[in-house]
Design an enzyme around this catalytic site. Structure first.
Site, PDB file in Angstrom:
ATOM      1  CB  SER A   1      53.213  32.839  33.202  1.00 54.27           C
ATOM      2  OG  SER A   1      51.802  32.819  33.042  1.00 54.27           O
TER       3      SER A   1
ATOM      4  CB  SER B   1      49.013  35.397  33.150  1.00 59.34           C
ATOM      5  OG  SER B   1      48.592  34.049  33.062  1.00 59.34           O
TER       6      SER B   1
ATOM      7  CE  LYS C   1      46.103  34.073  29.748  1.00 56.63           C
ATOM      8  NZ  LYS C   1      47.164  34.805  30.482  1.00 56.63           N
TER       9      LYS C   1
ATOM     10  CB  SER D   1      47.026  38.549  31.916  1.00 57.71           C
ATOM     11  OG  SER D   1      46.370  37.513  31.212  1.00 57.71           O
TER      12      SER D   1
END
Length: 270
Positions: free
Chosen positions: A89, A91, A146, A229
């Site tokens: 993705s 994010s 992350k 996100s």
């Protein structure tokens, strides 16, 4: 359905090892005895072709013997040293793009048993600015990636699209408005406890404000694509036991099955 590749790898490695061991301890001695009996009956050593025929392993045993060492090496490397992941993705834009293949250092935060995920060797703790891979707290069969912005004891505040750690604003500077003619997004440099990295902000996305205190044994994480996100602002903290490893490098980019892999953007992850 999400397949647990670690569990599958452990089971296949175990199965091939058991089959190889069964053949070695049970069936190989029988083949050797059959050869000895045949040579005794013949009163002389058998021709080489007959010896090979009598000593030939069955297909399942030969396959297990060939696969087990390879699977064991892959299991050890993947479980305790490095594991590849693909970014699914956006994010973490602009740091990581969809289709980036990254290398995750699984030793950096300590060694864990595969499948059980029980730590048996401690090492470093996550630090501000680390890009980490972890199991998503709401569905541990899914891996997320992350950036750590809060460690145990920190007070994290997100106010007006500015990140505060223990009351101190983390500096941001504008790099570009994207696209230049009709900007919808800002490309910014953010310095997180002295460590610079780049982030995206959507100009027209509503501001989300909040404050969180990071509990012991947990971490607060954000995506670098701040307005696109789902991270700790939405679902909470990352428990230490769900850490997989530290993302260290991009080693390949592959947009789709129908495109060619690209090795021109190999880099360390900051």
């Amino acid at each position: 359905m999400n397949l647990d590749f670690s569990l599958i790898l452990v089971l296949v490695t175990l199965l091939t090892g058991i089959l190889w061991l069964v053949d070695t301890l049970m069936f190989a001695p029988r083949r050797q005895a059959a050869l000895a009996q045949a040579e005794q009956s013949a009163g002389a050593p058998l021709p080489e072709a007959q010896q090979v025929s009598l000593m030939r392993q069955p297909g399942w045993a030969d396959t297990s013997r060939s696969m087990f060492p390879v699977l064991l090496v892959v299991l050890l490397l993947r479980s305790f040293l490095f594991e590849p992941f693909q970014i699914p993705s956006g994010s973490m834009l602009p740091t990581l793009k969809i289709g980036d293949f990254i290398l995750v250092n699984k030793f950096h935060y300590g060694l864990r048993l595969p499948v059980l995920n029980t730590k048996f060797v401690s090492n470093n703790d996550p630090q501000h600015g680390d890009v980490i891979v972890f199991r998503y707290p709401e569905d541990t069969s899914i891996n997320y990636i992350k950036r750590v912005v809060g460690v145990p004891g920190d007070v994290i505040t997100y106010q007006g699209k500015t990140l505060f750690i223990n009351g101190e604003a983390q500096p941001q500077s504008l790099i570009a408005r994207l696209p230049p003619g009709n900007p919808e997004q800002l490309l910014l440099s953010e310095t997180l406890v002295g460590k610079p990295h780049r982030i995206h902000q959507d100009i027209y996305r509503p501001i989300m404000n909040g404050q969180w205190v990071v509990p012991e044994g947990h971490y607060f994480v954000l995506g670098d694509n701040r307005d696109n996100s789902r991270d700790s602002r939405y679902w909470g903290f990352v428990p230490e036991e769900l850490l997989v490893g530290k993302a260290t490098a991009v080693w390949m980019h592959w947009d789709s099955f129908f495109s060619l892999p690209d090795f021109s953007d190999v880099r360390r992850i900051n």
